[in-house]
Design a protein around this motif. Structure first.
Motif, PDB file in Angstrom:
ATOM      1  N   TYR A 192      43.002  54.225  47.360  1.00 43.91           N
ATOM      2  CA  TYR A 192      41.877  53.531  47.883  1.00 43.91           C
ATOM      3  C   TYR A 192      41.476  53.682  49.409  1.00 43.91           C
ATOM      4  CZ  TYR A 192      40.790  50.469  43.724  1.00 43.91           C
ATOM      5  OH  TYR A 192      40.178  50.026  42.540  1.00 43.91           O
ATOM      6  N   LYS A 193      42.894  54.088  50.098  1.00 42.19           N
ATOM      7  CA  LYS A 193      42.791  54.409  51.437  1.00 42.19           C
ATOM      8  C   LYS A 193      42.005  55.663  51.734  1.00 42.19           C
ATOM      9  CE  LYS A 193      45.545  55.103  55.790  1.00 42.19           C
ATOM     10  NZ  LYS A 193      45.369  53.896  56.374  1.00 42.19           N
ATOM     11  N   LYS A 194      42.289  56.673  50.827  1.00 46.59           N
ATOM     12  CA  LYS A 194      41.932  57.918  50.787  1.00 46.59           C
ATOM     13  C   LYS A 194      40.327  57.727  50.612  1.00 46.59           C
ATOM     14  CE  LYS A 194      43.393  62.399  48.684  1.00 46.59           C
ATOM     15  NZ  LYS A 194      43.598  63.247  49.848  1.00 46.59           N
ATOM     16  N   GLN A 195      39.866  57.101  49.639  1.00 42.78           N
ATOM     17  CA  GLN A 195      38.502  57.193  49.309  1.00 42.78           C
ATOM     18  C   GLN A 195      37.757  56.156  49.866  1.00 42.78           C
ATOM     19  OE1 GLN A 195      37.846  57.389  44.918  1.00 42.78           O
ATOM     20  NE2 GLN A 195      35.729  56.940  45.233  1.00 42.78           N
ATOM     21  N   TYR A 196      38.251  55.191  50.038  1.00 45.28           N
ATOM     22  CA  TYR A 196      37.439  53.799  50.595  1.00 45.28           C
ATOM     23  C   TYR A 196      37.995  53.480  52.153  1.00 45.28           C
ATOM     24  CZ  TYR A 196      36.403  53.293  45.818  1.00 45.28           C
ATOM     25  OH  TYR A 196      36.109  53.174  44.344  1.00 45.28           O
ATOM     26  N   GLY A 197      38.972  53.991  52.475  1.00 47.89           N
ATOM     27  CA  GLY A 197      39.370  53.845  53.948  1.00 47.89           C
ATOM     28  C   GLY A 197      40.176  52.172  53.886  1.00 47.89           C
ATOM     29  N   PHE A 198      40.591  51.874  52.633  1.00 48.63           N
ATOM     30  CA  PHE A 198      41.080  50.439  52.448  1.00 48.63           C
ATOM     31  C   PHE A 198      42.724  50.355  52.925  1.00 48.63           C
ATOM     32  CE2 PHE A 198      43.518  47.658  49.289  1.00 48.63           C
ATOM     33  CZ  PHE A 198      42.516  46.596  49.449  1.00 48.63           C
ATOM     34  N   ASN A 199      42.822  49.263  53.665  1.00 49.60           N
ATOM     35  CA  ASN A 199      44.195  48.869  54.210  1.00 49.60           C
ATOM     36  C   ASN A 199      45.019  48.030  53.307  1.00 49.60           C
ATOM     37  OD1 ASN A 199      46.234  48.917  55.938  1.00 49.60           O
ATOM     38  ND2 ASN A 199      45.210  47.505  57.449  1.00 49.60           N
ATOM     39  N   GLY A 200      45.946  48.654  52.624  1.00 53.99           N
ATOM     40  CA  GLY A 200      46.785  47.862  51.548  1.00 53.99           C
ATOM     41  C   GLY A 200      48.142  48.411  52.141  1.00 53.99           C
TER      42      GLY A 200
END
Ligand code: GDP
Length: 317
Positions: A152-160
Motif C-alpha cells: 500500500y505504501k508502494k502503490q498508494y503512499g499509505f503510512n502503515g
C-alpha cells in the motif's frame, strides 16, 4: 502542543488485554479515542470498517484486535485463527486507505519469525523462513499485515507500520487454560494449587524453551511511542531482549505465589519454538526507550492482581 492532543484515534481490540492499556495511555495524553465493539462493527467485513471510520473519522487506527492465544489454541482453532485475523487486518487496512486515515499501526507477533532460528530474532529475518509449526498459521497471517502495508505504501503512499511484540503477560490476560499463554496459565495453576493444598503442579514440555516476557503496560507504552515516533514500513521489534527458560519462569511464579509443593513436567505437551528472543536494538534507538518493568516486578504485580480478581479473571474468555 503534544502529538496526541485531540488526535482522533480508533483502537480495534481496545477493550482487550493489550488494547485497553493502549487506550488508557492515549486518553491520558489527550487523544480522542474510539473503541469499536464487535456487536456494532464486525471488522472482518470491509463495510463495517468503512462505516466505523465514516462515523468516527480517525486520523490514526491502531489495530490491536486479534483472535489469538497460547500454544494450545493454535492446535484447536487453526482455521478460525487464519480466517478471522487475515480478513480483519486486510479489510481494516483497506478501509483505512479508502477513508483517508493518515496512519495505521499493525500489532504483529514474534510467532511470525522463522521457527527454527537460534539467535536473537532481527527484523530482517521476518520473511526468511517458515514459522514454528505450533504457531504457523497465526504467525503467517499476522505478518501479511506488514506485506500489505508495504504494498500500500508502494502503490498508494499509505503510512502503515508493523510492530512485532514478544510474549505478553499481566493483569487482564486470558486465564482460560485452553487459551492462555504460559505466564497466565502457570499463575492460575500455582495459585489454585496453593489454595487447594495440592501436592504438585503440572507444567508443559521440558522446561528448556526460552521465552522473552513483556509486561502489558510496557507493551502498551511501546505501541503508543511507535505510533507517534516510528514511520518506517519495515517492522520494529518490541520486547525486553532478555530470555528466561520456562523452568526458571515456573520456579519464580511458584515462589511468588507461595506454593510449597512440587513441579512435574508433562513432556506429552509441546515445547514449541525452542528459543524466541527479539533483538531490540532498533526499538531502543527509534523509540528512545526500553521497558522499565523487570520480570520479577511484573510477576508480583500480576499475581497480586490475579489473587484479588480471580473470579472475574477466570470468567474472561
Ligand atoms: P508460545 O510462546 O507461542 O509457544 O506460547 P505459550 O506461552 O503458550 O507457551 C510457551 C512455552 O511455555 C511452551 O514451551 C509451553 O510448552 C510452555 N508451557 C509450560 N506450561 C504451560 C501451560 O500450562 N500453558 C501454556 N500455554 N504453556 C505452557
Amino acid at each position: 502542543m503534544s502529538f496526541w492532543k485531540n488526535k482522533k484515534v480508533v483502537v480495534t481490540g481496545g477493550a482487550g488485554f493489550l488494547g485497553a492499556p493502549v487506550v488508557e495511555i492515549l486518553r491520558e495524553r489527550g487523544a480522542e479515542v474510539f473503541v469499536p465493539r464487535r456487536r456494532d462493527y464486525n471488522l472482518i467485513h470491509l463495510e463495517d470498517g468503512l462505516r466505523c471510520f465514516a462515523e468516527h473519522r480517525p486520523e490514526m487506527v491502531i489495530h490491536s484486535a486479534a483472535f489469538y492465544g497460547g500454544i494450545w489454541i493454535n492446535q484447536m482453532y487453526p482455521a478460525k485463527i487464519y480466517y478471522e485475523n487475515l480478513m480483519m487486518a486486510t479489510n481494516v487496512i483497506e478501509a483505512c486507505r479508502l477513508s483517508g486515515v493518515q496512519k495505521f499501526v499493525g500489532v504483529g507477533t514474534a510467532c511470525s519469525y522463522p521457527g527454527y532460528l537460534t539467535g536473537e530474532l532481527q527484523e530482517d529475518d521476518l520473511w526468511n523462513g517458515q514459522a514454528h509449526e505450533t504457531v504457523r498459521n497465526y504467525g503467517a497471517v499476522k505478518k501479511m499485515m506488514q506485506l500489505q502495508c508495504w504494498a500500500y505504501k508502494k502503490q498508494y503512499g499509505f503510512n502503515g507500520i508493523h510492530v512485532i511484540l514478544t510474549n505478553l503477560y499481566g493483569p487482564g490476560d486470558s486465564y482460560n487454560p485452553d487459551r492462555s499463554h504460559v505466564v497466565a496459565a502457570l499463575i492460575r495453576k500455582f495459585v489454585e494449587a496453593r489454595q487447594n493444598r495440592d501436592a504438585a503442579v503440572e507444567v508443559w514440555g521440558t522446561g528448556r524453551p526460552i521465552r522473552e516476557f513483556l509486561y502489558i503496560n510496557d507493551a502498551a507504552e511501546a505501541i503508543v511511542r511507535a505510533a507517534a515516533m516510528y514511520d518506517d514500513v519495515e517492522p520494529v521489534n518490541i520486547g525486553t531482549g532478555i530470555g528466561t527458560s520456562i523452568r526458571e519462569l515456573a520456579e519464580t511464579i511458584q515462589e511468588v505465589s507461595g506454593f510449597a509443593g512440587n513441579l512435574t513436567w508433562n513432556t506429552e505437551k509441546p515445547d514449541g519454538q525452542m528459543k524466541k528472543i527479539l533483538d531490540v536494538r532498533k526499538m531502543k534507538a527509534a523509540l528512545q526507550w526500553q521497558p522499565p518493568t523487570s520480570l520479577r516486578t511484573g510477576l508480583e504485580k500480576t499475581i497480586h492482581w490475579y489473587v484479588a480478581n480471580k473470579n472475574a479473571a477466570d470468567a474472561r474468555e
